[in-house]
Design a protein around this motif. Sequence first.
Motif, short mmCIF file in Angstrom:
data_model
loop_
_atom_site.label_atom_id
_atom_site.label_comp_id
_atom_site.label_asym_id
_atom_site.label_seq_id
_atom_site.Cartn_x
_atom_site.Cartn_y
_atom_site.Cartn_z
N ASP A 187 47.07 -44.08 6.55
CA ASP A 187 46.35 -45.16 7.22
C ASP A 187 46.42 -46.48 6.47
OD1 ASP A 187 45.26 -43.98 9.65
OD2 ASP A 187 44.15 -42.66 8.31
N SER A 203 48.21 -50.51 7.27
CA SER A 203 47.57 -51.82 7.16
C SER A 203 48.29 -52.72 6.16
CB SER A 203 46.11 -51.67 6.74
OG SER A 203 45.37 -51.02 7.75
N ARG A 215 42.72 -51.36 8.55
CA ARG A 215 42.42 -51.43 9.98
C ARG A 215 42.09 -50.09 10.61
NH1 ARG A 215 46.94 -54.82 9.48
NH2 ARG A 215 48.31 -53.19 10.27
N GLN A 216 42.56 -48.99 10.03
CA GLN A 216 42.44 -47.71 10.72
C GLN A 216 42.09 -46.60 9.75
OE1 GLN A 216 46.64 -47.78 12.06
NE2 GLN A 216 46.96 -45.90 10.88
N LYS A 254 41.70 -46.95 15.10
CA LYS A 254 41.51 -48.35 14.67
C LYS A 254 40.03 -48.70 14.67
CE LYS A 254 46.12 -50.09 15.75
NZ LYS A 254 46.74 -48.75 15.76
N PRO A 300 40.29 -53.14 13.86
CA PRO A 300 41.66 -53.59 14.17
C PRO A 300 42.00 -55.00 13.71
CG PRO A 300 40.32 -53.46 16.16
CD PRO A 300 39.52 -52.81 15.07
N GLY A 358 40.58 -48.35 19.86
CA GLY A 358 40.57 -49.51 18.99
C GLY A 358 39.74 -50.66 19.52
#
Length: 288
Positions: free
Chosen positions: A93, A97, A195-196, A202, A205, A237
């Motif tokens: 993850d 990003s 972001r996630q 997300k 996001p 998201g």
Amino acid sequence: MLDIVYNPNAGCGLARSYRPTVEKRLSSSGVDFAIHETSCEKDGIRIARELSENGSDKIIAMGGDGTVNEVLNGIIDLSSVIFGIIPCGSGNDFAASAGIPTEVHQAVDILITKEPKYTDYMECSGVRGINAIGTGIDVDILMRCMKKGFLKGKSKYFVSLLISLFKFENYNLKLFREGRITSHNAMILCVANGRQFGGGIKIAPEAIIDDGFMDLVLVDNISGRRIPGALIKLMQGKITHQDFTLFERVSETSAEFEKPISVQIDGEIYQDMRFDVKLTHNELKMYR
């Protein structure tokens, strides 16, 4: 000299197929490197600590988000090293990003060709995190997943999700940030640098990993029939733009709960931890 902390079990063993490619790519580029293989859970912390004690100034995590977190917490002084990631886990993850591809050649090329950039990181009650720190129903689901050894993959998550929908009780809490105190009945409380989380969900996001702020996401005062819809918005998201979501950018925050809670830091679970998070800006340099 690149010191690579390598978890061969990352990605359900996928990392093993990556190692020959990494070695060949670095050798052909004339890069000096050493690979340090972990042998058990939390071994990445030990290896990274020993490397930094011995003066290593370029330490690379080769594995998933758990390996990244271990190496981050093992390094003694983050301002004295350049950090890097070769993502080969199940979720990856934070690498997403940071713009680090999962294609192994491209990930290694970043270590060879890119200049390091300042990258924010967080700390919760003395434990570092670089992607997301939080608590709530997502942590409840994760903990149930860890207990259901007879199920695998998506079926494990789906069954855990269904149980959490029926059994999870929102957390009554007081939230502190920038001199303000507010009360909430929260389903999710998360601060995110990335972001996630959870393999692509997300949660934040619009988060930026070098802007000096964390994205605070609190799903508030929601229960019953609205919970499934909220989880759908999370999966899509879109959770930060809902009327039941408090969304702010903060550099530090803390929360007090009526009952002891579990906190996840980059997917690692910590029991009865105080939720007290601050962000550090312009200290850690990272290849990305």
